[in-house]
Design an enzyme around this catalytic site. Structure first.
Site, PDB file in Angstrom:
ATOM      1  CD  GLU A 104     -24.993   2.941  16.184  1.00 20.08           C
ATOM      2  OE1 GLU A 104     -25.829   3.479  16.930  1.00 20.08           O
ATOM      3  OE2 GLU A 104     -25.290   2.082  15.331  1.00 20.08           O
ATOM      4  CG  ASP A 106     -23.227   1.268  13.169  1.00 15.73           C
ATOM      5  OD1 ASP A 106     -23.042   1.217  14.392  1.00 15.73           O
ATOM      6  OD2 ASP A 106     -24.248   1.758  12.647  1.00 15.73           O
ATOM      7  CD  GLU A 108     -25.926  -2.781  11.112  1.00 19.80           C
ATOM      8  OE1 GLU A 108     -26.760  -2.961  12.013  1.00 19.80           O
ATOM      9  OE2 GLU A 108     -26.175  -2.163  10.058  1.00 19.80           O
TER      10      GLU A 108
END
Length: 282
Positions: A104, A106, A108
């Site tokens: 993953e 990311d 955010e």
């Protein structure tokens, strides 16, 4: 009879018009590129596929995912984040494979009280293991206009970029025993959801539902990537063998010096047995 000046102006207008048409043709279309996956109508594709919005209210958030899977590439998306008092909300934009040993990458965006800067949270998971967080305070208002958030992922490194400026690099250090995402295809995901148990000041500030619905907007999606099951993939001279030059490295160092607020590689309290291997190499 047209003068040279008039002809030059006409030619310039023609070139500009062709450039605009080419840019429009190259731009992604949300109808073609993404599926709305949850939210019961709170996610909307608008403007003939050129705009997508996610909304959050007390009942539910919303989200979407890419139709295609990618194994390496440069992915760009323009986002305009939830304005006003967005404390407790999280807008997540990331690439991920599936399963307990997933990879993953990311972005955010942690909401804020009105007037406070957003927190940009980044992380990298390899084989289901994350704990590689770096956080930044954005140096602009990400709610007043669209800004471009990019991931450049090739076999040598992962680079996080904001408006073309690199803010973080995660290098392939497999020869030193550090995992690196290189074999699991990933889709692009995004969601807007309530995380007031941890998102704003560790959960001290809760979501104010009087401000709902909260809305984030997306446009300008662009992929230059290896599409799983497709024939397209970057080659030499593109992102596939890209390395940051000295200027890019200096820009990244400046962002990290001035705007980084958390770096797992400096958190000795969290890793009392010693910092992760990559921290002593980068």
């Amino acid at each position: 009879m047209m003068t040279n000046s008039t002809m030059a102006n006409a030619l310039l207008l023609t070139i500009l018009a062709c450039s605009l048409l080419a840019a429009t043709a190259a731009a992604g279309n949300f109808y073609n590129d993404f599926d709305v996956t949850w939210g019961d109508g709170r996610a909307k594709i608008l403007n003939n596929g050129q705009l997508l919005t996610l909304s959050l209210d007390k009942a539910s958030g919303s989200g979407f995912q890419s139709k295609r899977e990618y194994l390496f590439g440069k992915i760009d998306m323009q986002l305009k984040l939830v304005p006003g008092n967005s404390a407790g909300t999280v807008t997540a934009y990331y690439l991920s494979s599936q399963g307990p040993t997933h990879d993953e990458i990311d972005f955010e965006f942690l909401g804020n009280l009105s007037g406070d800067p957003y927190t940009l949270h980044t992380n990298v998971f390899t084989q289901g293991k994350g704990n590689r967080e770096m956080q930044f305070k954005l140096w602009f208002d990400p709610t007043s206009d669209f800004h471009t958030y990019s991931v450049l992922w090739n076999p040598q490194q992962i680079i996080f970029m904001v408006d073309g400026t690199p803010i973080r690099v995660f290098r392939n250090l497999e020869t030193r025993g550090v995992g690196f995402p290189k074999s699991q295809a990933m889709r692009i995901y995004s969601s807007l959801w309530n995380a007031d148990d941890w998102a704003t000041r560790g959960g001290l500030i809760k979501t104010d539902w009087k401000n709902a619905p909260f809305t984030a907007s997306y446009r300008g999606f662009n992929e230059d990537a290896c599409v799983v099951g497709g024939s397209r993939c970057g080659g030499a001279g593109t992102w596939m063998d890209y390395e940051m030059d000295v200027t890019s490295q200096k820009r990244m160092s400046s962002v990290q010096s001035n705007y980084m607020i958390y770096n797992y590689c400096a958190d000795h309290k969290r890793f009392p047995q010693g910092l992760p291997t990559e921290c002593s190499i980068n």
